[in-house]
Design a protein around this motif. Structure first.
Motif: not given
Length: 260
Positions: A50-52, A73-79, A84-87, A89-97
């Motif tokens: 669970k390492d987001n 797309a934004y995250l892909k272009r600016d790693k 800078r945007n933990p919320a 990251v957490d939101r997307l990872c929630g969908r992945l889990y």
């Protein structure tokens, strides 16, 4: 009405158009994408821990991200934006889990969309001598006395057209030929549906067709839904304001070229 546009419309509405068009655009879906084994191991490890941050960072390195989201797309272009945007990251990872590893793998390895594969198919068809002659490289094309088709990359075609044919338009070309002493240039498009991206593709081909001052016959080699009779914008255009332009199906292109 342009004779060749009329022939194209008749072909599409009276004959085995789609069956024949499949020889030009054999849009067979590719097999599943090959996923990088090492990357996938990292995905599995991060998922289980669970390492987001690591999970998202690794999945963003793959060709296809497993979920559609406007922020990917934004995250892909600016790693760096991951930190800078933990919320987000957490939101997307929630969908992945919620999806689970099997579904993530399945989505990440889906075949490329057919539209992404269409581009090179017209040139491949031309290279198979479908127009009666095999395309030749630039040096031979320049020396040839008779009919000839140029075999070149997009950049080489653009350069040739600019240097020799006064082509100053910013759109690439799919076809350059010389038949009965006349140069012919154009774009080829397979318009699979109405609306959005397909309208833009249609407009691209038409803008090339109408490029000013070109020392060649300009054509739009178009196939697909534009030949369906009805009130759709493309059909109205080719039978209305564009009715005198050289808009031809690839399936009547050979006859068009040899009668020049």
């Amino acid at each position: 009405m342009n004779h060749w546009t009329q022939l194209s419309i008749e072909y599409a509405n009276q004959r085995s158009y789609l069956d024949d068009l499949f020889h030009v655009y054999p849009t067979i879906p590719e097999g599943i994408r090959d996923l990088d084994g090492e990357l996938w191991k990292k995905v599995e490890k991060a998922f289980k821990k669970k390492d987001n941050a690591t999970l998202l960072e690794t999945l963003l390195k793959m060709d296809l991200f497993p979920i559609k989201d406007s922020y990917v797309a934004y995250l892909k272009r600016d790693k760096a934006s991951l930190k800078r945007n933990p919320a987000t990251v957490d939101r997307l990872c929630g969908r992945l889990y919620e999806m689970g590893l099997d579904k993530i793998f399945s989505r990440s390895s889906e075949p490329k969309e057919t539209n992404c594969q269409i581009g090179p198919l017209f040139k491949r068809w031309v290279n198979n001598k479908s127009l009666g002659i095999a395309p030749v490289k630039l040096a031979e094309f320049l020396k040839a006395k008779g009919n000839a088709i140029l075999d070149a990359s997009d950049a080489e075609m653009m350069a040739f057209a600019k240097e020799h044919l006064n082509y100053t338009h910013n759109k690439g070309l799919d076809f350059i030929g010389r038949f009965n002493g006349k140069y012919v240039i154009g774009e080829a498009k397979f318009l699979t549906d109405f609306g959005g991206h397909q309208n833009a593709q249609f407009n691209d081909a038409i803008s090339t067709l109408k490029a000013k001052g070109v020392k060649a016959t300009t054509i739009a080699i178009l196939d697909g839904v534009l030949y369906i009779k009805g009130k759709n914008k493309m059909h109205k255009d080719i039978t209305g304001k564009l009715k005198k332009e050289n808009i031809v199906s690839a399936l009547v292109l050979r006859e068009f070229l040899y009668q020049l």
